[in-house]
Design a protein around this motif. Structure first.
Motif, mmCIF file in Angstrom:
data_model
loop_
_atom_site.group_PDB
_atom_site.id
_atom_site.type_symbol
_atom_site.label_atom_id
_atom_site.label_comp_id
_atom_site.label_asym_id
_atom_site.label_seq_id
_atom_site.Cartn_x
_atom_site.Cartn_y
_atom_site.Cartn_z
ATOM 1 N N MET B 1 0.777 -1.075 0.761
ATOM 2 C CA MET B 1 0.451 0.202 0.092
ATOM 3 C C MET B 1 0.893 1.114 0.320
ATOM 4 O O MET B 1 1.141 2.128 -0.842
ATOM 5 N N LEU B 3 3.456 1.703 -1.534
ATOM 6 C CA LEU B 3 3.688 1.932 -3.289
ATOM 7 C C LEU B 3 2.924 2.523 -3.907
ATOM 8 O O LEU B 3 2.829 3.618 -4.740
ATOM 9 N N VAL B 4 0.933 2.095 -3.914
ATOM 10 C CA VAL B 4 0.139 2.911 -3.901
ATOM 11 C C VAL B 4 0.179 4.656 -3.347
ATOM 12 O O VAL B 4 -0.653 5.834 -3.775
ATOM 13 N N ILE B 11 1.849 11.200 -9.341
ATOM 14 C CA ILE B 11 0.970 11.421 -9.365
ATOM 15 C C ILE B 11 0.065 12.366 -9.348
ATOM 16 O O ILE B 11 -0.288 13.437 -10.747
ATOM 17 N N LEU B 40 6.968 12.200 -13.527
ATOM 18 C CA LEU B 40 6.314 10.922 -13.839
ATOM 19 C C LEU B 40 7.111 10.259 -14.307
ATOM 20 O O LEU B 40 7.706 8.839 -13.789
ATOM 21 N N LEU B 43 9.444 7.898 -11.957
ATOM 22 C CA LEU B 43 8.287 7.399 -11.285
ATOM 23 C C LEU B 43 8.113 5.678 -11.461
ATOM 24 O O LEU B 43 9.058 5.016 -10.823
ATOM 25 N N PRO B 44 8.862 4.638 -12.451
ATOM 26 C CA PRO B 44 8.341 3.454 -13.133
ATOM 27 C C PRO B 44 10.014 2.604 -12.025
ATOM 28 O O PRO B 44 9.827 1.359 -11.295
ATOM 29 N N THR B 45 11.328 3.414 -12.382
ATOM 30 C CA THR B 45 12.351 3.325 -11.841
ATOM 31 C C THR B 45 11.960 2.851 -10.817
ATOM 32 O O THR B 45 12.751 2.120 -9.831
ATOM 33 N N ARG B 47 9.539 2.966 -8.987
ATOM 34 C CA ARG B 47 8.744 1.983 -8.064
ATOM 35 C C ARG B 47 9.450 0.858 -7.729
ATOM 36 O O ARG B 47 9.868 -0.445 -7.103
ATOM 37 N N VAL B 48 10.281 0.255 -9.100
ATOM 38 C CA VAL B 48 11.584 -1.052 -9.279
ATOM 39 C C VAL B 48 12.490 -0.891 -7.815
ATOM 40 O O VAL B 48 12.336 -2.454 -7.270
ATOM 41 N N LEU B 51 10.528 -1.136 -4.527
ATOM 42 C CA LEU B 51 10.204 -2.754 -4.515
ATOM 43 C C LEU B 51 11.196 -3.778 -4.341
ATOM 44 O O LEU B 51 10.941 -4.850 -3.325
ATOM 45 N N TRP B 55 11.491 -6.118 -1.047
ATOM 46 C CA TRP B 55 11.737 -7.370 -1.208
ATOM 47 C C TRP B 55 12.990 -7.878 -0.166
ATOM 48 O O TRP B 55 13.367 -8.918 0.720
#
Lengths: 276, 85
Positions: B1, B3-4, B11, B40, B43-45, B47-48, B51, B55
């Motif tokens: 969550m 992450l969300v 965003i 923006l 954001l994808p990088t 996110r990794v 994660l 982990w």
């Protein structure tokens, strides 16, 4: 065309293509870029906007998809390792194959992928009422997971991973050669070869294409090919489109998602052939 | 969550910056356009990276290593493409 009309048109196109793209996990760029070139833009100007639309649609759709347990991040990372490695080889080899031949290869692959998803009947993974709502999500140390379908938990376990990752690497080479994102190959490979549920495949692909697009956008930024004022318009349209697409997908059954994806894939193949 | 929450915040901020950029225009508008894009695009990088951290904390080292390998491949790929193209 006045500036206001032009800006409104870019926002509307970004919204529509990102909505369609996030339903099928295909990204909107492959639809947005040709549409933008019908106006006063060249492909070189439209391509970075396409990447921005993919990233914005991806992160916007990701919010709802992560909540539903529809994104399998572990699967995404493992398959993206293959796809990214392949894409780098493809980018470095760019120009080795004629653009026309490459376009036909991509178009045929898109039609084959469409047929694979459209022909299959029924739902592969069934809801399991014995699982609680807290089981939704990814499993620690494994590629298996549980996603939510009509408020029921559905367990799944991807299979044929070595074959799938190998094909992802090949898809990466092809997309790197052609300079496209590759969502239209990643989604069908995930669902039809590695047997991920259609909704999980589209959500996971939506995440990975955002990653690929952000790297490609960085390279374009270094090349000085980005017009920031236009990207803001695409951000507004694509964030709205990604959000709408992911909400629409939530209410669709997996066969409907597969059929919509198949229709968009055929449309993409037609656009490619027409451009060739 | 987490992450969300982070994604949602980024965003919203990005959309706000983009909207201001579209309305204001000029140099100030351009600055907001760039902020929207940067928020923006990273954001994808991010996110990794998040994660990977989660982990590692959870002891899921196999997938944490895979995520680190992906970040390395992406970085190497960017460098290789910049050098050889």
């Amino acid at each position: 065309m006045s500036d206001l009309v032009r800006d409104g048109l870019i926002i509307a196109l970004a919204l529509i293509t990102s909505t369609v793209g996030s339903i099928g996990g295909l990204g909107g760029a492959i639809l947005l870029v040709p549409l933008l070139t019908f106006g006063d833009m060249t492909i070189a100007q439209a391509a970075p906007l396409g990447l921005v639309s993919v990233i914005a649609g991806s992160v916007a759709a990701g919010r709802a998809q992560v909540k539903d347990g529809a994104v399998n991040h572990r699967f995404a990372i493992v398959t993206e390792l293959g796809a990214s490695s392949g894409a780098i080889i493809g980018v470095l080899l760019a120009g080795a194959i004629s653009e026309r031949a490459l376009t036909w290869v991509l178009a045929v692959l898109a039609v084959v992928a469409a047929a694979g998803g459209a022909i299959r009947k029924g739902v592969r993974w069934k809801p399991d009422a014995s699982l609680g709502a807290d089981s939704v999500g990814e499993q620690h140390g494994s590629l298996a997971g549980v996603y939510r379908l009509n408020d029921l938990p559905v367990p799944y376990q991807p299979s044929r991973m070595p074959l799938g990752v190998g094909l992802m690497a090949l898809a990466g080479v092809v997309t790197g050669l052609a300079g496209v994102g590759g969502g239209f190959l990643k989604t069908p490979l995930s669902s039809e070869v590695m047997r991920l549920p259609a909704k999980v495949a589209t959500a996971t692909s939506t995440f990975t294409i955002g990653l690929t697009a952000s790297t490609a956008l960085l390279l374009m930024a270094i090349d000085g090919r980005i017009v920031a004022s236009d990207t803001a318009l695409v951000v507004l349209g694509s964030v709205a489109g990604g959000t709408i697409g992911s909400r629409l997908q939530r209410h669709m059954s997996p066969p409907v998602v597969r059929r919509i994806t198949a229709v968009v894939l055929v449309a993409i193949a037609l656009i490619m052939v027409l451009r060739a | 969550m987490t992450l969300v929450r982070w994604s949602s915040a980024a965003i919203v901020l990005s959309c706000l910056a983009a909207a201001i950029g579209v309305i204001v225009r000029g140099d100030i508008g351009l600055a907001f356009d760039i902020v929207a894009l940067l928020l923006l695009a990273t954001l994808p990088t991010l996110r990794v990276a998040m994660l990977t951290a989660s982990w590692v904390r959870a002891g899921d080292l196999r997938y944490a290593l895979a995520a680190i390998a992906l970040l390395v491949v992406m970085t190497l790929g960017t460098v290789l493409v910049m050098v050889f193209r």
